[in-house]
Scaffold this active site. Structure first.
Site, mmCIF file in Angstrom:
data_model
loop_
_atom_site.group_PDB
_atom_site.id
_atom_site.type_symbol
_atom_site.label_atom_id
_atom_site.label_comp_id
_atom_site.label_asym_id
_atom_site.label_seq_id
_atom_site.Cartn_x
_atom_site.Cartn_y
_atom_site.Cartn_z
ATOM 1 N N ASP A 1 -0.178 4.653 0.609
ATOM 2 C CA ASP A 1 -0.777 5.576 2.378
ATOM 3 C C ASP A 1 0.005 5.566 3.616
ATOM 4 O OD1 ASP A 1 -2.556 2.722 2.549
ATOM 5 O OD2 ASP A 1 -3.643 4.621 3.694
ATOM 6 N N HIS B 1 4.474 3.236 11.816
ATOM 7 C CA HIS B 1 2.968 5.031 13.301
ATOM 8 C C HIS B 1 3.906 5.797 13.870
ATOM 9 C CE1 HIS B 1 0.084 1.905 11.861
ATOM 10 N NE2 HIS B 1 0.622 1.561 11.104
ATOM 11 N N ASP C 1 6.479 1.381 5.832
ATOM 12 C CA ASP C 1 4.903 0.977 5.881
ATOM 13 C C ASP C 1 4.169 1.449 5.043
ATOM 14 O OD1 ASP C 1 3.067 -0.641 6.741
ATOM 15 O OD2 ASP C 1 2.269 0.561 8.338
ATOM 16 N N HIS D 1 0.856 -0.946 -0.273
ATOM 17 C CA HIS D 1 -0.114 0.016 -0.217
ATOM 18 C C HIS D 1 0.611 1.177 -0.113
ATOM 19 C CE1 HIS D 1 0.023 1.196 4.666
ATOM 20 N NE2 HIS D 1 0.460 -0.651 4.647
ATOM 21 N N GLU E 1 -5.103 1.525 3.005
ATOM 22 C CA GLU E 1 -4.770 0.752 4.028
ATOM 23 C C GLU E 1 -4.748 0.829 5.209
ATOM 24 O OE1 GLU E 1 -3.257 -2.641 6.945
ATOM 25 O OE2 GLU E 1 -2.038 -0.500 6.433
ATOM 26 N N GLU E 2 -4.702 2.405 5.673
ATOM 27 C CA GLU E 2 -4.407 2.433 7.309
ATOM 28 C C GLU E 2 -5.244 3.893 7.689
ATOM 29 O OE1 GLU E 2 -1.456 2.319 8.501
ATOM 30 O OE2 GLU E 2 0.088 2.729 7.754
#
Length: 451
Positions: free
Chosen positions: A92, A423, A123, A90, A156-157
């Protein structure tokens, strides 16, 4: 690893990989368009579209998904009669949080102490580059022996389920013999790992109201019901004294019987402050891979700076609940909502709103694809055997794909080992991990084609 021609090719491509990841990280592709311009996400999607076309992919398309974002799809045909492998990542990313806390700007890829720092570097924009590296290495060493589909998600996030709904509406699009999800990570750097389980998740917004408007705390405080205090009571009821998650009716005693996560290693990975205890009971692996976990993600209430002496009329919070395989996320959401209503004090008015939801996932690690990956990882990581671990996070798409294609094998690998700090501020990727996992993925495709 250097004696392997695929590994030599990947090593030679690493400067290009760094340049490409630098370009990708520069897009502020947070799929929350109230915070970040849609054009940033569109820019990242167009970059991936161009990259796939330059690699010879056919049917490259920007898919408009039901949540208002775009996913990128492409198909690269292999030899006639070959198996089909779907590669997922992903583009995003999470918001950078406190930009001032970053050592270097979050949307600039910066090399420091042997790692590449930037939001999305691990990520999961690094996952996009990993797939490209693996395919380029195979092209340079006899060609790609399977049909390849690539799908790169744009939300996705956010957990808004755009690609999941699109896949359900177009089930033929992502059919494959095996799916490689490039959005997980090694147990730690240097230990090749496939992720065998993912926790499911639900997001619930909680609103508590007690008064028609705020009141002076000197005149009314002590008798007027304080909505913020009521909300705090509700949120506190979701944890036992030791910090374990306690949602009425939701079991919290499952045990993880695989690879273990030592307490001290977890403390170091999580950067727990000296003297602060870990929460919950059981092993760390039990707590983060096999049991539910509630987290209060945010609270709307007056900030300290500028606060007035008032009894609050309303307050709200965003609550996340992670649930392990074997627990239905829909039922867990109902239990969470019922718990919140039951534990709201003083007859305060409470409402809940479901923001996002995804089921847990458990892979079949006895499948042929896993044997092919184990063989590949042993070459990419000399002297190391592939490990299977759980992951406390959620990738809701996994369960959607498993439901749509029950005969398809699903493997989860990726760059999000603990040092990556995904994150969080100062997210980074290990270029060594990017190189080795790209080699592993390329060798896996060769092994799987021959299996």
């Amino acid at each position: 690893m250097s004696s392997n021609p695929v590994a030599e090719t990947v090593a030679s491509l690493m400067p290009r990989a760094k340049a490409e990841l630098t370009e990708l990280v520069a897009f502020k592709s947070v799929a929350d368009f109230d915070q970040y311009p849609r054009s940033e996400s569109e820019g990242a999607a167009n970059w991936i579209t161009d990259a796939l076309r330059s690699e010879g992919f056919q049917d490259v398309a920007l898919l408009d998904t039901p949540d208002g974002t775009q996913s990128v799809y492409g198909f690269l045909p292999g030899p006639e009669g070959a198996k089909t492998v779907l590669l997922y990542a992903h583009y995003d990313v999470q918001p950078p949080l406190d930009e001032a806390a970053w050592t270097t700007p979050p949307f600039e890829l910066v090399e420091r102490d042997g790692r590449w720092y930037g939001r999305g570097s691990a990520d999961c924009k690094g996952g996009v580059v990993m797939h490209l590296l693996a395919l380029r290495a195979l092209k340079a060493n006899g060609g790609i022996p399977v049909h390849v589909k690539v799908i790169v998600e744009g939300s996705e996030e956010q957990g808004t389920g755009g690609l999941e709904r699109y896949a359900e509406q177009h089930p033929e699009l992502l059919t494959a013999d095996t799916i490689v999800i490039g959005d997980a990570g090694n147990f730690r750097a240097g230990i090749p790992t496939v992720t065998a389980t993912l926790r499911g998740m639900t997001l619930v917004r909680v609103q508590v109201d007690t008064l028609e408007g705020n009141l002076h705390s000197g005149q009314f405080g002590g008798a007027a019901p304080d909505a913020l205090a009521a909300l705090i009571r509700v949120l506190d009821s979701l944890r036992a004294k030791d910090g374990s998650t306690t949602v009425d009716g939701l079991a919290g005693d499952s045990v993880w019987d695989g690879l273990q996560y030592e307490d001290q290693a977890f403390r170091e990975d999580a950067k727990v402050l000296d003297g602060v205890e870990l929460i919950g009971s059981g092993t760390v692996a039990d707590r983060v891979w096999a049991r539910p976990a509630v987290t209060v993600l945010g609270i709307d209430c007056p900030p300290v700076v500028g606060a007035t002496p008032s009894v609050q009329a309303g307050a709200r919070a965003l609550v996340s609940l992670r649930v392990p395989p074997g627990v239905d996320a829909v039922e867990a959401t109902k239990l969470l909502e019922a718990h919140i209503e039951a534990h709201t004090p003083w007859g305060a008015r409470v409402s809940t709103e479901r923001i996002g939801q995804g089921q847990a996932f458990r892979a079949d690690t006895s499948s042929p694809a896993y044997a092919s990956m184990a063989e590949a990882m042993a070459v990419a990581y000399p002297g190391q055997e592939m490990q299977s671990a759980g992951m406390g996070g959620s990738i809701p798409l996994c369960n959607t794909l498993a439901s749509l294609y029950p005969q398809t094998e699903i493997l989860l690998i990726g760059l999000s080992e603990p040092e990556a700090q995904i994150h969080a501020v100062n997210e980074s990727v290990s270029p060594d991990e990017l190189e080795r996992l790209s080699v592993a993925e390329a060798l896996f495709l060769q092994n799987y084609a021959a299996s």
